[in-house]
Design a protein around this motif. Structure first.
Motif, PDB file in Angstrom:
ATOM      1  N   LYS A   1      57.126  45.464  50.698  1.00 47.35           N
ATOM      2  CA  LYS A   1      57.239  44.476  51.776  1.00 47.35           C
ATOM      3  C   LYS A   1      56.917  43.069  51.268  1.00 47.35           C
ATOM      4  O   LYS A   1      57.520  42.090  51.703  1.00 47.35           O
ATOM      5  N   ARG A   2      55.998  42.977  50.306  1.00 46.79           N
ATOM      6  CA  ARG A   2      55.568  41.665  49.818  1.00 46.79           C
ATOM      7  C   ARG A   2      56.495  41.095  48.744  1.00 46.79           C
ATOM      8  O   ARG A   2      56.767  39.903  48.730  1.00 46.79           O
ATOM      9  N   ILE A   3      57.005  41.933  47.845  1.00 43.07           N
ATOM     10  CA  ILE A   3      57.850  41.373  46.783  1.00 43.07           C
ATOM     11  C   ILE A   3      59.328  41.377  47.143  1.00 43.07           C
ATOM     12  O   ILE A   3      60.117  40.676  46.517  1.00 43.07           O
ATOM     13  N   ARG A   4      59.752  42.196  48.107  1.00 48.53           N
ATOM     14  CA  ARG A   4      61.113  42.217  48.653  1.00 48.53           C
ATOM     15  C   ARG A   4      62.182  42.187  47.544  1.00 48.53           C
ATOM     16  O   ARG A   4      62.968  41.246  47.442  1.00 48.53           O
ATOM     17  N   PRO A   5      62.221  43.227  46.696  1.00 49.76           N
ATOM     18  CA  PRO A   5      63.153  43.210  45.562  1.00 49.76           C
ATOM     19  C   PRO A   5      64.589  43.496  45.955  1.00 49.76           C
ATOM     20  O   PRO A   5      64.857  44.224  46.908  1.00 49.76           O
ATOM     21  N   ARG A   6      65.490  42.923  45.185  1.00 53.74           N
ATOM     22  CA  ARG A   6      66.907  43.249  45.350  1.00 53.74           C
ATOM     23  C   ARG A   6      67.354  44.250  44.295  1.00 53.74           C
ATOM     24  O   ARG A   6      68.421  44.844  44.397  1.00 53.74           O
ATOM     25  N   LEU A   7      66.517  44.429  43.257  1.00 57.15           N
ATOM     26  CA  LEU A   7      66.811  45.398  42.197  1.00 57.15           C
ATOM     27  C   LEU A   7      65.491  45.801  41.554  1.00 57.15           C
ATOM     28  O   LEU A   7      64.625  44.964  41.312  1.00 57.15           O
TER      29      LEU A   7
ATOM     30  N   LEU B   1      47.845  45.536  48.201  1.00 56.70           N
ATOM     31  CA  LEU B   1      47.291  44.418  48.965  1.00 56.70           C
ATOM     32  C   LEU B   1      47.159  43.190  48.080  1.00 56.70           C
ATOM     33  O   LEU B   1      46.370  43.171  47.120  1.00 56.70           O
ATOM     34  N   PHE B   2      47.977  42.187  48.369  1.00 62.94           N
ATOM     35  CA  PHE B   2      47.917  40.913  47.655  1.00 62.94           C
ATOM     36  C   PHE B   2      48.663  39.888  48.489  1.00 62.94           C
ATOM     37  O   PHE B   2      49.419  40.243  49.401  1.00 62.94           O
ATOM     38  N   ASP B   3      48.446  38.619  48.190  1.00 67.25           N
ATOM     39  CA  ASP B   3      49.125  37.562  48.926  1.00 67.25           C
ATOM     40  C   ASP B   3      50.619  37.592  48.611  1.00 67.25           C
ATOM     41  O   ASP B   3      51.011  37.532  47.437  1.00 67.25           O
TER      42      ASP B   3
ATOM     43  N   HIS C   1      37.904  45.893  36.255  1.00 63.72           N
ATOM     44  CA  HIS C   1      37.188  45.667  37.512  1.00 63.72           C
ATOM     45  C   HIS C   1      37.856  44.622  38.388  1.00 63.72           C
ATOM     46  O   HIS C   1      37.411  44.371  39.498  1.00 63.72           O
ATOM     47  N   HIS C   2      38.904  43.984  37.881  1.00 64.73           N
ATOM     48  CA  HIS C   2      39.521  42.865  38.585  1.00 64.73           C
ATOM     49  C   HIS C   2      40.755  43.308  39.385  1.00 64.73           C
ATOM     50  O   HIS C   2      41.421  44.266  39.036  1.00 64.73           O
ATOM     51  N   ARG C   3      41.032  42.624  40.445  1.00 69.41           N
ATOM     52  CA  ARG C   3      42.279  42.734  41.205  1.00 69.41           C
ATOM     53  C   ARG C   3      42.504  44.148  41.765  1.00 69.41           C
ATOM     54  O   ARG C   3      43.616  44.639  41.814  1.00 69.41           O
ATOM     55  N   TRP C   4      41.438  44.789  42.215  1.00 72.57           N
ATOM     56  CA  TRP C   4      41.553  46.132  42.764  1.00 72.57           C
ATOM     57  C   TRP C   4      42.479  46.245  43.965  1.00 72.57           C
ATOM     58  O   TRP C   4      43.215  47.230  44.084  1.00 72.57           O
ATOM     59  N   PRO C   5      42.468  45.287  44.901  1.00 74.41           N
ATOM     60  CA  PRO C   5      43.337  45.445  46.084  1.00 74.41           C
ATOM     61  C   PRO C   5      44.811  45.662  45.730  1.00 74.41           C
ATOM     62  O   PRO C   5      45.536  46.340  46.467  1.00 74.41           O
ATOM     63  N   GLU C   6      45.251  45.094  44.584  1.00 74.62           N
ATOM     64  CA  GLU C   6      46.656  45.253  44.196  1.00 74.62           C
ATOM     65  C   GLU C   6      47.002  46.713  43.943  1.00 74.62           C
ATOM     66  O   GLU C   6      48.155  47.127  44.113  1.00 74.62           O
ATOM     67  N   ARG C   7      46.012  47.502  43.526  1.00 72.33           N
ATOM     68  CA  ARG C   7      46.261  48.920  43.274  1.00 72.33           C
ATOM     69  C   ARG C   7      46.597  49.663  44.572  1.00 72.33           C
ATOM     70  O   ARG C   7      47.078  50.799  44.531  1.00 72.33           O
ATOM     71  N   PHE C   8      46.344  49.010  45.711  1.00 76.08           N
ATOM     72  CA  PHE C   8      46.647  49.604  47.014  1.00 76.08           C
ATOM     73  C   PHE C   8      47.688  48.775  47.776  1.00 76.08           C
ATOM     74  O   PHE C   8      47.794  48.869  48.992  1.00 76.08           O
TER      75      PHE C   8
ATOM     76  N   HIS D   1      53.322  38.233  38.515  1.00 72.65           N
ATOM     77  CA  HIS D   1      52.760  39.502  38.056  1.00 72.65           C
ATOM     78  C   HIS D   1      51.852  40.093  39.115  1.00 72.65           C
ATOM     79  O   HIS D   1      51.071  39.388  39.765  1.00 72.65           O
ATOM     80  N   VAL D   2      51.919  41.419  39.265  1.00 72.59           N
ATOM     81  CA  VAL D   2      51.031  42.148  40.149  1.00 72.59           C
ATOM     82  C   VAL D   2      50.913  43.564  39.588  1.00 72.59           C
ATOM     83  O   VAL D   2      51.823  44.044  38.898  1.00 72.59           O
ATOM     84  N   TYR D   3      49.773  44.227  39.834  1.00 70.09           N
ATOM     85  CA  TYR D   3      49.633  45.614  39.402  1.00 70.09           C
ATOM     86  C   TYR D   3      50.481  46.528  40.282  1.00 70.09           C
ATOM     87  O   TYR D   3      50.587  46.314  41.494  1.00 70.09           O
TER      88      TYR D   3
END
Length: 421
Positions: A118-124, A40-42, A31-38, A102-104
Motif C-alpha cells: 500500500k505504501r510503495i504502490r509498485p507497478r512491477l 510500517l514506515f512513512d 536493532h534499527h528500523r524494526w517497524p519496517e519489518r512489519f 530503500h526499506v526492509y
C-alpha cells in the motif's frame, strides 16, 4: 496449506524478533528500523514504482547493473529497493545513495505485506535470485502487480528444502509472470518445484555484467607499490566462521617458503570483523586493518579488510584469490570479481550456490578446487611459485567472464515488454 503456513509465520514471529535482538548484540544495525519489518514506515508519496528486492550484499551486487539500467531507461519511475540484512542496506546506500527509496522487506505476514504494498504502490516487482514468499506473491497477484524473478537460481539443496511445502511453493510460483533463470539447470529445478514451464526463460547470470569500478585497477597497482611490487600476495575473500583458522594455517605454510608473503583477509559479515582481527593477532601475525591503517605496510603479514564493498581494488592487487563460503557448507560466494580482473581463483568443495559458474571456471582452467582445508596452503603455494600458470589461469578466468556477459540486456528487454503490456 497457505493458512497453515500463515499460522506458522505468526507463531514464529516472536522467535524472529528474538533473533533480531540476538544478532543486534554483535551488529547494532539489526536493532534499527524494526517497524519496517512489519510493513510500517512513512509512505514515500509516489505510485507506479519499480520495486527490486535483493536479500543482502551478494544480491545487491548482482542487481547493480540492472538497477542502473532501470534508472537509465525509466528516469521518471520511482525506484524502490528492499533488503533483509543491514549489510545489504549499507551496500544499497553505498551504491545508490538517496537516488532510490530503500526499506526492509516485511515479514511474510498478511497485514505486513498489505501495509508494505500500500505504501510503495509498485507497478512491477523484480525479485532477485531465490526468494519465494507465498503471502507476498499472492498479494501481488491480487493487486495486479506483475512479478518477475530475475537472475533466478535454485540450488539442489534449496530444492530439497522446499520439499515439505512444495505444494505451497508451486501455488506461489504460479503468481509469477516470468522467471528469468541463470542457467538451464536452474530453469529445470524451477520446473520441478512447480513453476509453469512457459513462464521460464534462461537469460544468464547478471553478475557477469557487473561493472569494474573506475580506478580500481590503478588503486590496486598503487597498493602493490606501497607494500612492495615483488611481494607474494594472496587473498581470502568472504570467509565464514570455521574458515579463517584454516586460511591462517595455510598462510603459516606459505610464510615458511615465502617469508615476505602477505595475506589479505576479508570476512563476509561485519559483526565478525573484530573477532577475526583478534584471532589473527592472537596467533602471532603482524596485522593491520582497513579501518585503522588503510593499506598494509611491507612489515605486515596479514591485512584484515574490515569494510564492506571494497574488495575489487584488493582483488586487483592480489596474485591468487580464495573465495570463501566453500570450505564450509555455505555454498560459496561470487567467483566472478577476481575472474573479471584476470586473477586465478581457488575454491573449496562446497560451491553449490555458484555451481555452474564455478564449474565453468574450473573446466576452462581459470579456477582450481581444493579438496579440503589441509590442501589450501600447498595449492596456494604452488600458484604463488608458478608465474606462468597464474597468467594462464587469469587469462582463462577473464575469458569466461567476458563470454557470459549480456544477461542484463536480455532481462531489460523482458522488463520493457512486460511494462508495455
Amino acid at each position: 496449506m497457505r493458512y497453515l503456513y500463515t499460522l506458522a509465520m505468526f507463531l514464529v514471529t516472536p522467535l524472529l524478533v528474538l533473533r533480531l535482538l540476538a544478532r543486534g548484540v554483535r551488529s547494532r544495525p539489526y536493532h534499527h528500523r524494526w517497524p519496517e519489518r512489519f510493513g510500517l514506515f512513512d509512505a514515500p508519496g509516489f505510485s507506479g514504482s519499480l520495486w527490486v528486492h535483493a536479500v543482502s550484499v551478494g544480491e545487491v551486487n548482482a542487481a547493480e547493473p540492472m538497477i542502473k539500467a532501470l534508472r537509465r531507461d525509466y528516469p521518471n519511475a520511482p525506484l524502490v529497493i528492499t533488503t533483509v540484512t543491514p549489510t545489504g542496506t549499507a551496500r544499497v546506500h553505498q551504491l545508490f545513495g538517496d537516488s532510490v527509496f530503500h526499506v526492509y522487506l516485511p515479514y511474510d505476514l498478511p497485514f505486513a505485506v498489505r501495509g508494505f504494498l500500500k505504501r510503495i504502490r509498485p507497478r512491477l516487482a523484480l525479485i532477485v535470485e531465490t526468494e519465494i514468499w507465498p503471502n507476498l506473491y499472492f498479494a501481488c497477484r491480487r493487486r495486479g502487480i506483475p512479478l518477475m524473478i530475475v537472475n533466478a537460481r535454485l540450488s539442489e539443496r534449496s530444492l530439497r528444502g522446499y520439499k515439505p511445502m512444495r505444494g505451497l511453493a508451486r501455488s506461489a510460483l504460479r503468481c509469477v509472470r516470468l522467471i528469468a533463470a541463470q542457467s538451464r539447470t536452474d530453469a529445470a529445478r524451477y520446473r520441478l518445484l512447480g513453476a509453469d514451464p512457459e513462464r521460464i526463460t534462461v537469460t544468464g547470470n547478471m553478475k557477469f555484467d557487473m561493472p569494474i569500478p573506475e580506478g580500481a585497477v590503478a588503486e590496486g597497482a598503487a597498493m602493490r607499490n606501497h607494500w612492495g611490487p615483488r611481494r607474494p600476495v594472496w587473498m581470502a575473500a568472504s570467509t565464514h566462521e570455521g574458515e579463517e583458522l584454516a586460511v591462517l594455517e595455510a598462510h603459516l605454510q606459505v610464510l615458511k617458503r615465502l617469508p615476505d608473503a602477505l595475506l589479505l583477509l576479508a570476512p563476509r559479515h561485519p559483526e565478525r570483523f573484530r573477532i577475526v582481527e583478534h584471532a589473527v593477532r592472537s596467533l602471532g601475525f603482524t596485522c593491520a586493518t582497513r579501518s585503522n591503517d588503510e593499506v598494509p605496510s611491507p612489515s605486515h603479514q596479514v591485512f584484515v579488510i574490515d569494510a564492506m564493498g571494497q574488495l575489487i581494488p584488493f582483488f586487483a592487487a592480489t596474485e591468487v584469490a580464495f573465495v570463501g563460503g566453500s570450505l564450509v557448507p555455505i555454498g560459496g560466494h561470487n567467483v566472478l570479481e577476481p575472474a573479471a580482473l584476470s586473477v586465478p581463483v581457488v575454491v573449496g568443495p562446497h560451491t553449490f550456490n555458484f555451481e555452474e559458474i564455478t564449474h565453468s571456471l574450473i573446466q576452462q582452467g581459470g579456477a582450481e578446487r581444493v579438496t579440503g582445508a589441509d590442501r589450501l596452503g600447498p595449492d596456494v603455494l604452488k600458484l604463488l611459485f608458478d608465474t606462468s600458470k597464474r597468467a594462464r589461469m587469469g587469462q582463462a578466468a577473464q575469458q569466461v567472464f567476458e563470454r557470459e556477459r549480456g544477461a542484463v540486456q536480455r532481462i531489460m528487454q523482458l522488463i520493457d515488454t512486460m511494462l508495455q503490456e
